[in-house]
Scaffold this motif. Structure first.
Motif, PDB file in Angstrom:
ATOM      1  N   LYS A  43      -2.520  21.203   3.172  1.00 67.49           N
ATOM      2  CA  LYS A  43      -1.402  20.606   3.875  1.00 67.49           C
ATOM      3  C   LYS A  43      -2.249  19.513   5.117  1.00 67.49           C
ATOM      4  O   LYS A  43      -3.160  19.879   5.728  1.00 67.49           O
ATOM      5  CB  LYS A  43      -0.415  21.610   4.488  1.00 67.49           C
ATOM      6  N   SER A  44      -1.444  18.545   5.166  1.00 69.99           N
ATOM      7  CA  SER A  44      -1.619  17.632   6.357  1.00 69.99           C
ATOM      8  C   SER A  44      -1.711  18.024   7.783  1.00 69.99           C
ATOM      9  O   SER A  44      -0.569  18.881   7.903  1.00 69.99           O
ATOM     10  CB  SER A  44      -1.390  16.162   6.092  1.00 69.99           C
ATOM     11  N   THR A  45      -2.491  17.801   8.534  1.00 70.48           N
ATOM     12  CA  THR A  45      -2.572  17.923   9.851  1.00 70.48           C
ATOM     13  C   THR A  45      -2.305  16.805  10.802  1.00 70.48           C
ATOM     14  O   THR A  45      -2.078  16.926  12.253  1.00 70.48           O
ATOM     15  CB  THR A  45      -3.663  18.825  10.588  1.00 70.48           C
ATOM     16  N   GLY A  46      -2.078  15.492  10.222  1.00 67.36           N
ATOM     17  CA  GLY A  46      -1.953  14.535  11.075  1.00 67.36           C
ATOM     18  C   GLY A  46      -2.180  13.045  10.257  1.00 67.36           C
ATOM     19  O   GLY A  46      -2.304  13.103   8.984  1.00 67.36           O
ATOM     20  N   VAL A  47      -2.299  11.968  10.890  1.00 67.31           N
ATOM     21  CA  VAL A  47      -2.380  10.897  10.275  1.00 67.31           C
ATOM     22  C   VAL A  47      -3.437   9.859  10.529  1.00 67.31           C
ATOM     23  O   VAL A  47      -3.708   9.861  11.948  1.00 67.31           O
ATOM     24  CB  VAL A  47      -1.080   9.830  10.397  1.00 67.31           C
ATOM     25  N   HIS A  48      -4.385   9.437   9.861  1.00 65.37           N
ATOM     26  CA  HIS A  48      -5.603   8.681  10.180  1.00 65.37           C
ATOM     27  C   HIS A  48      -5.161   7.108  10.181  1.00 65.37           C
ATOM     28  O   HIS A  48      -5.256   6.399  10.740  1.00 65.37           O
ATOM     29  CB  HIS A  48      -6.839   8.906   9.297  1.00 65.37           C
ATOM     30  N   ASP A  49      -4.501   7.024   9.107  1.00 70.32           N
ATOM     31  CA  ASP A  49      -3.788   5.536   8.841  1.00 70.32           C
ATOM     32  C   ASP A  49      -2.536   5.506   8.072  1.00 70.32           C
ATOM     33  O   ASP A  49      -2.644   6.488   7.098  1.00 70.32           O
ATOM     34  CB  ASP A  49      -4.985   4.595   8.086  1.00 70.32           C
ATOM     35  N   LYS A  50      -1.657   4.668   8.264  1.00 69.59           N
ATOM     36  CA  LYS A  50      -0.386   4.861   7.422  1.00 69.59           C
ATOM     37  C   LYS A  50      -0.486   4.257   5.990  1.00 69.59           C
ATOM     38  O   LYS A  50      -1.508   3.787   5.722  1.00 69.59           O
ATOM     39  CB  LYS A  50       0.440   3.692   8.281  1.00 69.59           C
ATOM     40  N   ILE A  51       0.219   4.731   5.300  1.00 73.67           N
ATOM     41  CA  ILE A  51       0.300   4.416   3.785  1.00 73.67           C
ATOM     42  C   ILE A  51       1.619   3.730   3.489  1.00 73.67           C
ATOM     43  O   ILE A  51       2.688   3.716   4.104  1.00 73.67           O
ATOM     44  CB  ILE A  51       0.114   5.698   2.946  1.00 73.67           C
TER      45      ILE A  51
END
Length: 437
Positions: free
Chosen positions: A53-61
């Protein structure tokens, strides 16, 4: 003389009208582009590698949607920063588009960039047969609905924004990728790097311009797994394809639709690192982004005289003996009278004027296959759009089966698949597509 002049004047007027009408039709090409943010605001199951599961966002999709209309045919290409979708999810979307917007499935290609750091969308489909341990959870229906709705909304906007445009085609090249079928001294194969292995470093490029010649959008076709980062990364990201798209947009002021190619055996030159920094993610801006920009500058012969022709065919290939099949993909298989289970592989084609042929399939294709198709194609610009309209597994070059490794293990196709697909596609390009039928 006056009599002859008066007699032939109506004929001249009629001929002039025909010429003018044909010219007006030929110059009726319109296009538009829409970019839609689909970055979730909560933790999501990431697709690619192990379940996590993700823990955050590095770059938007994003969804990036290009619409084209030649006055007779409308065609839409969607590039989405996700790993892959099941063909049943594509079917669900296109059924809705046809009902609500009157846009048929043959007019819509939905391509995944194949980043391994984006959320799951829809049911697992075929991967659940090989990798069931990754899919013991239910997919997030709410996020899937959001992704679908944003495509519908984006298509409505793209259709509304169609405006006079021009189109050009060209080639570029980048050394940002490498064959990933690493070979040991014993001949065994594992995921890694193989500098001597087959590769495809061409960039296929479509340049869409506004009527005044300014850039509207770029569509870049390049084979490269979205695996700069490994399964250790828990940040949502478009990975290499997403970073390249954002960079090109920043530099040119126009969206880039990244369309992956035959990347089944092709990795980024920096691959499976634990974080964006460790994987030198930003270097792909120079290694691939700048090469796309340079290639776009060489396309000077754009034209508003564009004709589009969309078509498709089904290629049937025997599947591995004893292989199960997901319930959501019943339309993609059949059993012959002899008891052989066949995979019904949908292959789509788009012809642009007389010099551009694009074919697509819901496959993780080995580059040797698309390279051969391109070499044998009668069209000077022949592109393969991979991971398009779903995912029906790896389809390998025949000679690679003997070396084993990951891809042969998770391929659903019986031996001979590469030849069956290659001949079907080449025959279509050399026959129906070339003749215009």
């Amino acid at each position: 003389m006056r009599y002859l002049t008066m007699r032939f004047l109506p004929v001249c007027i009629i001929l002039a009208h025909i010429v003018f009408t044909n010219a007006a039709f030929a110059q009726n090409f319109r296009a538009s582009v829409v970019k839609v943010d689909i970055t979730p605001d909560n933790s999501q199951q990431l697709l690619g590698y192990q379940a996590r599961k993700s823990t955050g966002v590095h770059d938007k999709i994003y969804h990036r949607i290009a619409a084209m209309d030649d006055g007779k045919t409308q065609f839409y290409i969607i590039s989405t920063d996700i790993c892959l979708i099941s063909p049943s999810q594509y079917d669900k979307l296109t059924a809705r588009l046809q009902k609500q917007l009157g846009i048929t499935p043959m007019q819509v290609w939905w391509a995944a960039t194949h980043t391994h750091s984006a959320p799951e969308v829809g049911p697992a489909g075929l991967p659940s047969v090989f990798l069931g341990d990754r899919y013991k959870h239910e997919f997030d229906a709410q996020y899937t609905d959001l992704v679908e709705q944003k495509i519908v909304d984006g298509m409505v906007e793209a259709k509304k924004n169609l405006a006079p445009a021009k189109l050009g085609t060209g080639w570029g090249s980048s050394n940002a990728n490498i064959n990933r079928r690493a070979r040991s001294i014993e001949g065994k194969t594992s995921l890694g790097m193989n500098p001597d292995g087959p590769v495809d470093r061409r960039i296929g490029l479509l340049r869409l311009e506004k009527a005044d010649g300014s850039l509207l959008a770029l569509i870049a076709n390049y084979a490269m797994h979205g695996t700069v980062m490994s399964g250790e990364n828990l940040l949502i990201s478009g990975d290499g394809p997403g970073i390249v798209s954002e960079y090109v947009e920043q530099k040119t002021g126009a969206p880039l639709l990244y369309i992956n190619g035959a990347a089944g055996n092709i990795a980024p030159i920096y691959s499976v690192y634990p974080s964006p920094a460790a994987g030198r993610l930003n270097q792909f801006k120079a290694m691939l982004g700048e090469k796309i920009i340079d290639a776009s500058k060489t396309i000077t012969a754009t034209s508003n005289q564009v004709t589009l022709k969309a078509a498709g065919t089904i290629v049937e290939i025997p599947r591995k003996e004893g292989l199960g099949w997901p319930d959501d993909l019943k339309n993609y298989t059949r059993t012959t009278k002899a008891g052989v289970n066949m995979i019904r592989l949908p292959v789509r084609f788009l012809k642009v004027n007389d010099d551009v042929a694009i074919w697509s399939a819901p496959l993780e294709l080995f580059c040797e296959i698309s390279n051969e198709v391109r070499d044998r194609s009668p069209f000077p610009y022949t592109f393969y759009f991979g991971y398009t309209n779903g995912w029906l597994g790896y389809l390998l070059a025949e000679e690679e089966l003997q070396y084993g490794g990951y891809e042969p293990t998770v391929s659903p196709y019986a031996p001979g698949a590469a030849k069956s697909l290659t001949e079907a596609v080449v025959n279509y390009l050399q026959g129906d597509m070339r003749s215009g039928h």
